[in-house]
Scaffold this motif. Sequence first.
Motif, PDB file in Angstrom:
ATOM      1  N   LYS A  22       0.819  -1.207   0.000  1.00  0.00           N
ATOM      2  CA  LYS A  22       0.000   0.000   0.000  1.00  0.00           C
ATOM      3  C   LYS A  22       0.860   1.267   0.000  1.00  0.00           C
ATOM      4  CE  LYS A  22      -3.777  -2.471   2.116  1.00  0.00           C
ATOM      5  NZ  LYS A  22      -4.522  -2.977   0.958  1.00  0.00           N
TER       6      LYS A  22
ATOM      7  N   ARG B 230     -10.772   2.174  -1.186  1.00  0.00           N
ATOM      8  CA  ARG B 230     -11.219   1.528  -2.422  1.00  0.00           C
ATOM      9  C   ARG B 230     -12.730   1.661  -2.602  1.00  0.00           C
ATOM     10  NH1 ARG B 230      -7.890  -4.002  -1.423  1.00  0.00           N
ATOM     11  NH2 ARG B 230      -6.223  -3.693  -2.940  1.00  0.00           N
TER      12      ARG B 230
ATOM     13  N   ALA C 167     -13.892   7.114   5.493  1.00  0.00           N
ATOM     14  CA  ALA C 167     -13.959   5.799   4.851  1.00  0.00           C
ATOM     15  C   ALA C 167     -15.063   4.942   5.464  1.00  0.00           C
ATOM     16  CB  ALA C 167     -12.603   5.095   4.958  1.00  0.00           C
ATOM     17  N   LEU C 168     -15.167   4.958   6.775  1.00  0.00           N
ATOM     18  CA  LEU C 168     -16.178   4.118   7.427  1.00  0.00           C
ATOM     19  C   LEU C 168     -17.583   4.703   7.328  1.00  0.00           C
ATOM     20  CD1 LEU C 168     -14.402   2.722  10.613  1.00  0.00           C
ATOM     21  CD2 LEU C 168     -14.581   1.710   8.342  1.00  0.00           C
TER      22      LEU C 168
ATOM     23  N   PHE D 234     -18.986   1.226  15.396  1.00  0.00           N
ATOM     24  CA  PHE D 234     -17.520   1.270  15.480  1.00  0.00           C
ATOM     25  C   PHE D 234     -17.080   2.368  16.440  1.00  0.00           C
ATOM     26  CE2 PHE D 234     -13.339   2.698  14.155  1.00  0.00           C
ATOM     27  CZ  PHE D 234     -12.646   1.550  13.821  1.00  0.00           C
TER      28      PHE D 234
ATOM     29  N   LEU E 178     -10.280  -5.902  14.340  1.00  0.00           N
ATOM     30  CA  LEU E 178     -11.391  -5.604  13.425  1.00  0.00           C
ATOM     31  C   LEU E 178     -11.015  -4.406  12.540  1.00  0.00           C
ATOM     32  CD1 LEU E 178     -15.132  -5.091  14.497  1.00  0.00           C
ATOM     33  CD2 LEU E 178     -13.977  -3.512  12.972  1.00  0.00           C
TER      34      LEU E 178
ATOM     35  N   ASN F  39      -8.085  -3.152  11.795  1.00  0.00           N
ATOM     36  CA  ASN F  39      -6.989  -3.482  10.878  1.00  0.00           C
ATOM     37  C   ASN F  39      -7.504  -4.188   9.627  1.00  0.00           C
ATOM     38  OD1 ASN F  39      -4.595  -4.563  13.499  1.00  0.00           O
ATOM     39  ND2 ASN F  39      -5.245  -2.510  12.912  1.00  0.00           N
ATOM     40  N   ARG F  40      -8.407  -5.146   9.840  1.00  0.00           N
ATOM     41  CA  ARG F  40      -8.906  -5.907   8.690  1.00  0.00           C
ATOM     42  C   ARG F  40      -9.731  -5.016   7.759  1.00  0.00           C
ATOM     43  NH1 ARG F  40      -7.730  -9.121  12.731  1.00  0.00           N
ATOM     44  NH2 ARG F  40      -6.751 -11.115  12.223  1.00  0.00           N
ATOM     45  N   MET F  41     -10.546  -4.135   8.342  1.00  0.00           N
ATOM     46  CA  MET F  41     -11.322  -3.231   7.481  1.00  0.00           C
ATOM     47  C   MET F  41     -10.393  -2.241   6.760  1.00  0.00           C
ATOM     48  SD  MET F  41     -14.288  -4.397   7.546  1.00  0.00           S
ATOM     49  CE  MET F  41     -15.033  -3.139   6.490  1.00  0.00           C
TER      50      MET F  41
ATOM     51  N   ASN G  11      -7.306  -2.737   5.918  1.00  0.00           N
ATOM     52  CA  ASN G  11      -6.559  -3.437   4.875  1.00  0.00           C
ATOM     53  C   ASN G  11      -7.433  -3.737   3.661  1.00  0.00           C
ATOM     54  OD1 ASN G  11      -3.904  -3.530   5.787  1.00  0.00           O
ATOM     55  ND2 ASN G  11      -4.273  -5.320   7.082  1.00  0.00           N
ATOM     56  N   VAL G  12      -8.666  -4.135   3.893  1.00  0.00           N
ATOM     57  CA  VAL G  12      -9.541  -4.454   2.758  1.00  0.00           C
ATOM     58  C   VAL G  12      -9.931  -3.185   2.003  1.00  0.00           C
ATOM     59  CG1 VAL G  12     -11.806  -5.354   2.096  1.00  0.00           C
ATOM     60  CG2 VAL G  12     -10.395  -6.604   3.747  1.00  0.00           C
ATOM     61  N   THR G  13     -10.160  -2.105   2.729  1.00  0.00           N
ATOM     62  CA  THR G  13     -10.569  -0.871   2.053  1.00  0.00           C
ATOM     63  C   THR G  13      -9.373  -0.070   1.537  1.00  0.00           C
ATOM     64  OG1 THR G  13     -10.545   0.366   4.128  1.00  0.00           O
ATOM     65  CG2 THR G  13     -12.645  -0.634   3.503  1.00  0.00           C
ATOM     66  N   SER G  14      -8.162  -0.530   1.817  1.00  0.00           N
ATOM     67  CA  SER G  14      -6.965   0.277   1.487  1.00  0.00           C
ATOM     68  C   SER G  14      -7.104   1.695   2.047  1.00  0.00           C
ATOM     69  CB  SER G  14      -6.718   0.335  -0.020  1.00  0.00           C
ATOM     70  OG  SER G  14      -6.070  -0.831  -0.457  1.00  0.00           O
TER      71      SER G  14
ATOM     72  N   TYR H 249     -23.196  -3.392  16.385  1.00  0.00           N
ATOM     73  CA  TYR H 249     -22.354  -3.811  15.250  1.00  0.00           C
ATOM     74  C   TYR H 249     -22.884  -5.120  14.674  1.00  0.00           C
ATOM     75  CZ  TYR H 249     -17.906  -2.537  12.979  1.00  0.00           C
ATOM     76  OH  TYR H 249     -16.945  -2.065  12.120  1.00  0.00           O
TER      77      TYR H 249
ATOM     78  N   VAL I  24      -8.913 -12.734   4.747  1.00  0.00           N
ATOM     79  CA  VAL I  24      -9.088 -11.517   5.554  1.00  0.00           C
ATOM     80  C   VAL I  24      -8.780 -11.819   7.023  1.00  0.00           C
ATOM     81  CG1 VAL I  24     -10.785  -9.849   6.406  1.00  0.00           C
ATOM     82  CG2 VAL I  24     -10.755 -10.476   3.976  1.00  0.00           C
TER      83      VAL I  24
ATOM     84  N   SER J 115      -4.796 -10.269   6.322  1.00  0.00           N
ATOM     85  CA  SER J 115      -5.487  -9.179   5.614  1.00  0.00           C
ATOM     86  C   SER J 115      -4.497  -8.230   4.944  1.00  0.00           C
ATOM     87  CB  SER J 115      -6.398  -8.405   6.571  1.00  0.00           C
ATOM     88  OG  SER J 115      -5.668  -7.686   7.529  1.00  0.00           O
TER      89      SER J 115
ATOM     90  N   VAL K  38      -4.338  -8.875   1.214  1.00  0.00           N
ATOM     91  CA  VAL K  38      -5.526  -8.774   0.366  1.00  0.00           C
ATOM     92  C   VAL K  38      -5.303  -7.708  -0.698  1.00  0.00           C
ATOM     93  CG1 VAL K  38      -7.947  -8.007   0.338  1.00  0.00           C
ATOM     94  CG2 VAL K  38      -7.151  -9.602   2.112  1.00  0.00           C
TER      95      VAL K  38
ATOM     96  N   PHE L  62     -10.153  -9.438  -5.124  1.00  0.00           N
ATOM     97  CA  PHE L  62     -11.418  -8.814  -5.523  1.00  0.00           C
ATOM     98  C   PHE L  62     -11.889  -9.364  -6.871  1.00  0.00           C
ATOM     99  CE2 PHE L  62     -11.618  -4.636  -2.918  1.00  0.00           C
ATOM    100  CZ  PHE L  62     -11.078  -5.267  -1.808  1.00  0.00           C
TER     101      PHE L  62
ATOM    102  N   TRP M 115     -17.411  -5.854   0.986  1.00  0.00           N
ATOM    103  CA  TRP M 115     -17.387  -5.171   2.302  1.00  0.00           C
ATOM    104  C   TRP M 115     -18.077  -6.045   3.351  1.00  0.00           C
ATOM    105  CZ3 TRP M 115     -16.311   0.349   3.494  1.00  0.00           C
ATOM    106  CH2 TRP M 115     -16.637   0.698   4.817  1.00  0.00           C
TER     107      TRP M 115
ATOM    108  N   ALA N 236     -14.273  -9.619  10.135  1.00  0.00           N
ATOM    109  CA  ALA N 236     -13.548  -8.771  11.079  1.00  0.00           C
ATOM    110  C   ALA N 236     -14.278  -8.682  12.409  1.00  0.00           C
ATOM    111  CB  ALA N 236     -13.360  -7.377  10.477  1.00  0.00           C
TER     112      ALA N 236
END
Lengths: 190, 190, 190, 190, 190, 190
Positions: free
Chosen positions: A114, B8, B41-42, B52, B168, B170-172, B174-177, C55, C131, C135, C138, C143, C157, C164
């Motif tokens: 990244k 992303r 982002a969130l 969150f 949690l 970190n994983r979001m 990483n997936v969303t860059s 959540y 993930v 993660s 990823v 994708f 998502w 997550a």
Amino acid sequence: MTDAAISRFPVPALDDLPEDIRTRILAVQEKSGFVPNVFLALAHRPEEFRAFMAYHDALMEKEGGLSKAEREMIVVATSADNGCQYCVIAHGAILRIRARHPLLADQIAVNHRKADITPRQKAMLDFALKVSRDSRAVGEADFEALRAQGFDDEDIWDISAVTAFFGLSNRMANVTSMRPNDEFYTLGRG
Amino acid sequence: MTDAAISRFPVPALDDLPEDIRTRILAVQEKSGFVPNVFLALAHRPEEFRAFMAYHDALMEKEGGLSKAEREMIVVATSADNGCQYCVIAHGAILRIRARHPLLADQIAVNHRKADITPRQKAMLDFALKVSRDSRAVGEADFEALRAQGFDDEDIWDISAVTAFFGLSNRMANVTSMRPNDEFYTLGRG
Amino acid sequence: MTDAAISRFPVPALDDLPEDIRTRILAVQEKSGFVPNVFLALAHRPEEFRAFMAYHDALMEKEGGLSKAEREMIVVATSADNGCQYCVIAHGAILRIRARHPLLADQIAVNHRKADITPRQKAMLDFALKVSRDSRAVGEADFEALRAQGFDDEDIWDISAVTAFFGLSNRMANVTSMRPNDEFYTLGRG
Amino acid sequence: MTDAAISRFPVPALDDLPEDIRTRILAVQEKSGFVPNVFLALAHRPEEFRAFMAYHDALMEKEGGLSKAEREMIVVATSADNGCQYCVIAHGAILRIRARHPLLADQIAVNHRKADITPRQKAMLDFALKVSRDSRAVGEADFEALRAQGFDDEDIWDISAVTAFFGLSNRMANVTSMRPNDEFYTLGRG
Amino acid sequence: MTDAAISRFPVPALDDLPEDIRTRILAVQEKSGFVPNVFLALAHRPEEFRAFMAYHDALMEKEGGLSKAEREMIVVATSADNGCQYCVIAHGAILRIRARHPLLADQIAVNHRKADITPRQKAMLDFALKVSRDSRAVGEADFEALRAQGFDDEDIWDISAVTAFFGLSNRMANVTSMRPNDEFYTLGRG
Amino acid sequence: MTDAAISRFPVPALDDLPEDIRTRILAVQEKSGFVPNVFLALAHRPEEFRAFMAYHDALMEKEGGLSKAEREMIVVATSADNGCQYCVIAHGAILRIRARHPLLADQIAVNHRKADITPRQKAMLDFALKVSRDSRAVGEADFEALRAQGFDDEDIWDISAVTAFFGLSNRMANVTSMRPNDEFYTLGRG
């Protein structure tokens, strides 16, 4: 912090060092404004110090297909993966300076995928991390992936050798608990 | 760099957000001088955003046996282990500020064993990393080691919950860059 | 077995809980015939309880491209990989019920590759496990693989967020030694 | 489900099998009410079938320091760790029956540390998992830990041999995609 | 060295063994000029000995698509990966003899990717190592890769079964500290 | 076999090499009766060759608390763990000669825990393998374990440096596909 030990092993006084080593250290001090602790920590073993520095210069000061900033990217990525505080922090500073980019080192240390680098540089770091972690599995497919990004065989040797040499350095820094100079943390962030 | 995507996924405009979320974001902007990208982002998912942030505040703003700096140490150590650029860089800045220590975050991100922290804090981070990597193996011996350092059961819950919540995150990220704001890199280094 | 502790931490009596939490717990008891232990174990921390449940509902009760059974598949597969007894057994029961399939949960818990699910669902679980475990790695290729199976970005998502969130849950359940209710073992096997 | 393939490899018809193998299979059918698929899948290779069954019986039917339920615990714990659906589900059923305990198998499959078993049985499973994953590192300290729980050297051989034999079985079941009979899922849950 | 223990467990005297086992051992002694220690170490348990040898012969003495040297390659590669001294050294000798190639065994034990073997044999060993380490992940793509090298389904069973059987053997040899006979080290090097 | 490539990279002719390198190579040929391929493969880069050899000699030819055979044990154990065919086979030969023990190298390459070495040497190799695999985790407890076996701090540096240097060598040998000379396989087995 200035009193913290820079190595678990004895650190020689400058005056007690062989002439060639003292000269080299004074030169780096002149240039950088401080003596990076790696010079003092490794000077505990003069013969090994000389070989280490000769190897370092052969890989990091030479011309070639990899820019100096790219070689520092390899150092930062693989040293982070090896958990080497000295190398990530000291070479992170050098990378910021050589790339004239204040964010790259921290980005690469955490996750090169990244970072603000090119696909070619990501392929270079993917390969470096494979050499670092699992060199037994390196094979023709890895070479193809690098060639597809424009690297030639001499570049591949360079990536591998920089990785391998700093793998040595990482292990020595971890065993000696080599401490990065405070100066490195802020260099090149301006 | 200011034009780089921060996720992303689609990033909502402030004006399109529900009132409560926009208010929260404006408050953090007022306080920090910029909007940390995690908020934008969130906010793509308002319901998840609210949960969150509520979870975050319940863990990070409360009183308790862990100082706020110590909670940030946990975030930095476990996020580095998870390769989460956003959390290491953003919470590294917060850690520098809360601990009033410009070196700690970089030290902990690379190798907490060699950071300028107490043995109690090292035990805390050893445990946090075990919860992060291998929680199935956590057991009585781990609790004993923490109690020997003066942690009580509520502290152990706190260490675990901060680790789990940022796992949690970190994983979001990483997936969303998710991209850290440039401001974080230099905050607290002065 | 009914006397076994359900958590290493104190478990509040229903009457001592804040009104909103007691109401929620009574509602689930009314619906299920028993109170799942996760409600009691997490109620030890009311603020965190509320955020956790908000959540959970945001992810598991919403409409979307993933069926409710598919979301439970993700929970079972990743919780098994994290060694979380509570989540595998409780959500295994929910999966059996939502999928109206008595074998799926046990199959997925051991090895989703050999479960009676579609190739699309296998791709979903492959991604969820990536993930969960790694993660940082990823990227776009993951994708693409999901899109080739018909998942869109919002589905991606969802898969990530469910993974997550239950990663958080798994870690808390493992640290607290949260015990699944005996009832879960047989639900949905008929 | 009854039409699903039980093996990627050809499955012989009972009538085509050598007399001794057909007799054994009819005996197990008589006793259990159905033919466990492992018999049919492995009968593809009669010589290997005979050796497999002889080895199985030598380890699982003998008297000794380990109860039959304890031997099944080893099978379930190590097979889950190897991701072997057939062995976890079939031997999970046998464990429920032999231990007269409907919860044990599911508990052990996910995380034996939190199962309703004795400290002695946890030590047994810790050792079995070490033999399964990292037998090269087994040494005197592991033997001491078992002796401290009352196991003698013959018990240690038994734990090791059951683990090693089902490691073979797990690998064959995974390669052949051996499918557990539907009957196993509910046996012993009553 | 000749006095070193060959097993942590009791080793029976030849005269104390059941007739069939003594006969087999005398036959191998007649043929090889010495008694390989595996026979003596495993004879501690006559029933298991008989099943072990029957399984061994069913896999290693049969005709089929794999040459006998190729089966020994599988034994050497997977046993090295499992850290099994007995099997690497004893079967390394047998491989040298069966392949009439004095270098192959040492090459394969360290890194089969760089051994003097064919691409077909490398694919065979890649698959064997996957079955040994991560059989849960074996799937159709692995079978395709083998078929592309000319292996049929019966060959795939053979590779898998040899791997699985010696995985059993490796674990027993590691737990018993089975010692290879000195003779094996030099056999076939001429 | 004599025609097999010794490196993926160009190998210089002796006559094309700088005088100092040619002299060194002729000296080793004079002494050993052949030129070990590492000299020819690395001579592709004269500067790096010189640094490599200087480092090697500083570590392997010096006096100190570790015998020369013990240093070779470290090379064999860590090179096997890194899957480096050249180093295991070439230094295996040197170990056999220096230790005057024909079995040690093969034993250590597969599993040093079961080799005919002293508890002190096993502790040395345990530490070397930790430095090789996970130097970030090296700490005071590791040093204590070595001191309990009579190693002093200079010995610890030596063990670490030999490990680190051959880690470099292993990575270069793996990337270059450096081939061990046939002579090494049989040296010292007499």
